[in-house]
Design an enzyme around this catalytic site. Structure first.
Site, PDB file in Angstrom:
ATOM      1  N   LYS A   5       2.094  -5.019  -4.441  1.00  0.00           N
ATOM      2  CA  LYS A   5       0.880  -4.210  -4.567  1.00  0.00           C
ATOM      3  C   LYS A   5      -0.248  -5.096  -5.104  1.00  0.00           C
ATOM      4  O   LYS A   5       0.005  -6.010  -5.896  1.00  0.00           O
ATOM      5  CB  LYS A   5       1.172  -3.044  -5.528  1.00  0.00           C
ATOM      6  CG  LYS A   5       0.074  -1.996  -5.624  1.00  0.00           C
ATOM      7  CD  LYS A   5       0.544  -0.804  -6.457  1.00  0.00           C
ATOM      8  CE  LYS A   5      -0.527   0.252  -6.625  1.00  0.00           C
ATOM      9  NZ  LYS A   5      -0.020   1.439  -7.354  1.00  0.00           N
ATOM     10  N   SER A  60      -0.655   5.982  -5.125  1.00  0.00           N
ATOM     11  CA  SER A  60      -1.554   4.903  -4.782  1.00  0.00           C
ATOM     12  C   SER A  60      -0.874   3.702  -4.108  1.00  0.00           C
ATOM     13  O   SER A  60      -1.550   2.916  -3.458  1.00  0.00           O
ATOM     14  CB  SER A  60      -2.287   4.412  -6.042  1.00  0.00           C
ATOM     15  OG  SER A  60      -1.363   3.890  -6.977  1.00  0.00           O
ATOM     16  N   SER A 111       2.754   7.322  -8.162  1.00  0.00           N
ATOM     17  CA  SER A 111       2.279   6.377  -7.151  1.00  0.00           C
ATOM     18  C   SER A 111       3.330   5.546  -6.437  1.00  0.00           C
ATOM     19  O   SER A 111       3.002   4.873  -5.460  1.00  0.00           O
ATOM     20  CB  SER A 111       1.260   5.428  -7.764  1.00  0.00           C
ATOM     21  OG  SER A 111       0.014   6.050  -7.769  1.00  0.00           O
TER      22      SER A 111
HETATM   23  N1  GLN Z   1      -2.187  10.195  -8.015  1.00  0.00           N
HETATM   24  C1  GLN Z   1      -2.184  10.032  -9.432  1.00  0.00           C
HETATM   25  C2  GLN Z   1      -3.561   9.627  -9.876  1.00  0.00           C
HETATM   26  O1  GLN Z   1      -4.425   9.661  -9.086  1.00  0.00           O
HETATM   27  C3  GLN Z   1      -1.176   9.004  -9.826  1.00  0.00           C
HETATM   28  C4  GLN Z   1      -1.576   7.645  -9.469  1.00  0.00           C
HETATM   29  C5  GLN Z   1      -0.594   6.628  -9.946  1.00  0.00           C
HETATM   30  O2  GLN Z   1       0.580   6.934 -10.208  1.00  0.00           O
HETATM   31  N2  GLN Z   1      -1.087   5.429 -10.098  1.00  0.00           N
HETATM   32  O3  GLN Z   1      -3.797   9.290 -10.999  1.00  0.00           O
END
Ligand code: GLN
Length: 475
Positions: A64, A139, A163
Site C-alpha cells: 500500500k 482504503s 480498510s
Molecule cells: N473507511 C474508514 C474510514 O474512512 C476506515 C478506513 C481505514 O480503515 N483506513 O475512516
C-alpha cells in the site's frame, strides 16, 4: 503454467520443484500488470528498486502507498506527499525484504486511508476486477484489487476501521487485521495511531497465515508493539471446528443489511454448524454507537497526525502567488489548501473541532469512554464464544461515484468492521459467496486479542469446505 494465478504456497512448491524460478514468477506478474492494470488501476507506481532474488520466499508482493520503503516515492495517494522519497524501510517492509519478498510496486488507496472506496486518491479510483464499474472498497482498494486480479501474489494493507477487511470482501479475497500491537506500525504513515494496524491481503487462508508469520513480532521502534512470542500461524490451519463456539450478534443482522449478503451469511453459519461448531447468540448493545465513536476518535487523531504536513519537511511545497501577511504562514496555508483533498480537509476540520478546548470533554473524551463500553461488550461475548461472526460489509461493492457525494452513507459501509479496531482485537474477512450480479460477499470473524490462530482455524475450515476462494474474475 500460469504463475500469477497461483497462491504463494503453491508458488513456493513450484520454486522448490524447479519448474519455474522466482525471477520468472516476478516477471510474469509484471506482464500481468501491464496487461490488466490499465483497466483495474490497482497500482500508482512501480517499484524503482528491483529485488535481488537471493533466496527466501521471493513472493511478488504489492505494498500500500502508505508503507515507507527505502528510496521509493511514498505518497499515501495525496498530492501533499508527491515527491517524498522515504529514507528508510517500515518495520514490515524490512521483514518482507528479509524474507526474500519481491516488491512489485505501490498500490492505490484512499488519500491517507480516509475512505471505503479507493475514490479519494489523488490518482483517481481503482476499479473492482469483478465489475469495472464498481469500487474495490477501501482504503486498501489497490492492494485488494491487485491480488484479486492476479497482479500480485499477495499484498499488505492497513486497517484503521476496516480498510483491509472491507476491500478484501468486495474483491473476493482474504484480509486480516491483526491485534493492535501484533505488527509494528513503524514506518506506516499514521492515520489514527490508536487504531491503525498493518495486515495481509491474500488469495487464501494459508497465504494469510504465511504472510502474518513474516510481518508479526516485536519492534522497539513502535512503542505500542507488544513483546510477546509469535506462534507459527500455519499450525493453526486445521480443518476442524467441532465444539468451537461461534457467537452471532443479533444486532449484526438487523435492518440495513442487503438481502443477498444476509442469505450468504446464513448459509455460512449453517455450514459451520454442520461441521460441528456450536452457534450461540451474543449481544453487543453498544455497537450502534461504534461508527459515531470511531469518527470522533479517528478524525481527532488524524487531524493531529496530519499537522506535520506543512510544506517544510515532506513532499509538496507551494508558495503563494503574492506575499500576504507572513511568508511562513502563507506557505503553510497554500501548501495545505493545495495539497490535501476534500475528504482529508473534512477530517482535519472534524478532528480539530473534537479536540478543541471546550469541546474535548464533550467529544474526544466521551468518545474514548464509549470506546471502552464497546470493548467491554466484546469481552463479555468472548466469555461465551471463541469467535464472533458478522458480515464484513452490509452490501456488496457499490458503483464508482455512488457514495462520493454522501460521506455519511460511505461511513456506514464500515459498520461491522469498526468495533474490532476500537477494541484492538483481530478480525478476518473470508469470501463466503457471490451476489446475483456476480460480486463477492465476505464473512467477518472477530477473535480475542492475540488469538489470530482461532480466526485462521475457523476460516481455514470454512474455506476447505467451500469453493468461493477458487473463483477468478474475468478480465
Ligand atoms: N473507511 C474508514 C474510514 O474512512 C476506515 C478506513 C481505514 O480503515 N483506513 O475512516
Amino acid at each position: 503454467m500460469n504463475l500469477p494465478q497461483l497462491t504463494a504456497h503453491d508458488l513456493l512448491d513450484v520454486f522448490k520443484s524447479g519448474k519455474a524460478s522466482p525471477k520468472e514468477a516476478y516477471e510474469d506478474v509484471l506482464r500481468r500488470i501491464k496487461a490488466v492494470d490499465p483497466k483495474v488501476k490497482a497500482y500508482v507506481r512501480p517499484a524503482k528498486n528491483q529485488p535481488d532474488f537471493k533466496g527466501g520466499f521471493q513472493i511478488p508482493i504489492a505494498l500500500k502507498d502508505n508503507l515507507c520503503t527505502k528510496q521509493e516515492e511514498i505518497t499515501c495517494a495525496s498530492r501533499i506527499l508527491k515527491g517524498f522519497i522515504s529514507p528508510y524501510d517500515a518495520g514490515v517492509v524490512e521483514k518482507v525484504k528479509k524474507s526474500g519478498g519481491a516488491v512489485l510496486g505501490f498500490a492505490n488507496q484512499d488519500e491517507f486511508a480516509f475512505g471505503s472506496s479507493c475514490e479519494t486518491s489523488c490518482y483517481g479510483p481503482t476499479f473492482n476486477p469483478w465489475d469495472l464499474q464498481c469500487v474495490p472498497g477501501g482504503s486498501s482498494g489497490g492492494s485488494a484489487a491487485a491480488v484479486a486480479a492476479d497482479e500480485a501474489v499477495w499484498a499488505l494493507g492497513s486497517d484503521t476501521g476496516g480498510s483491509i477487511r472491507q476491500p478484501a470482501s468486495f474483491c473476493g479475497i482474504v484480509g486480516l487485521k491483526p491485534t493492535y500491537g501484533r505488527v509494528s506500525r513503524y514506518g506506516l504513515i499514521a492515520f489514527a495511531s490508536s487504531l491503525d494496524q498493518i495486515g495481509p491481503l491474500t488469495k487464501d487462508v494459508r497465504d494469510c497465515a504465511l504472510l502474518l508469520n513474516i510481518i508479526a513480532g516485536y519492534d522497539e521502534r513502535d512503542s505500542t508493539c507488544v513483546n510477546e512470542p509469535v506462534p507459527d500461524y500455519t499450525k493453526a490451519l486445521v480443518n476442524d471446528v467441532r465444539g468451537l463456539k461461534i457467537g452471532v450478534p443479533k444486532e449484526a443482522f438487523a435492518e440495513g443489511l442487503d438481502a443477498q449478503v444476509r442469505v450468504s451469511l446464513e448459509a455460512a453459519i449453517d455450514l459451520l454448524k454442520k461441521l460441528g461448531a456450536v452457534v450461540t447468540q451474543v449481544h453487543l448493545p453498544h455497537t450502534p454507537y461504534a461508527v459515531a465513536t470511531y469518527y470522533i476518535v479517528a478524525t481527532a487523531e488524524a487531524s493531529s497526525n496530519l499537522a506535520r504536513f506543512d510544506g517544510v519537511r515532506y513532499g509538496l511545497r507551494v508558495q503563494p502567488a503574492r506575499a500576504r501577511k507572513n511568508a511562513l504562514v502563507d506557505m503553510y496555508e497554500e501548501t495545505r489548501s493545495k495539497g490535501f483533498g476534500a475528504e482529508a480537509k473534512r477530517r482535519i476540520m472534524l478532528g480539530t473541532y473534537a479536540l478543541s478546548s471546550g469541546y474535548y470533554d464533550a467529544y474526544y473524551l466521551r468518545g474514548q469512554k464509549v470506546r471502552t463500553l464497546i470493548k467491554n461488550d466484546l469481552d463479555e461475548a468472548f466469555k461465551v464464544c471463541d469467535v464472533v461472526l458478522t458480515p464484513t460489509s452490509p452490501t456488496v461493492a457499490f458503483k464508482v461515484g455512488e457514495k462520493m457525494s454522501d460521506p455519511l452513507s460511505m461511513y456506514l459501509s464500515d459498520i461491522y468492521t469498526i468495533p474490532a479496531n476500537l477494541a484492538g482485537i483481530p478480525a478476518i474477512s473470508v469470501p463466503c459467496g457471490f451476489s446475483k450480479g456476480g460480486l463477492p460477499i465476505g464473512m467477518q470473524l472477530m477473535g480475542k486479542a492475540f488469538d489470530e490462530e482461532m480466526l485462521l482455524r475457523v476460516s481455514y475450515t470454512y474455506e476447505q469446505n467451500t469453493e468461493w476462494h477458487t473463483r477468478k474474475p474475468n478480465l
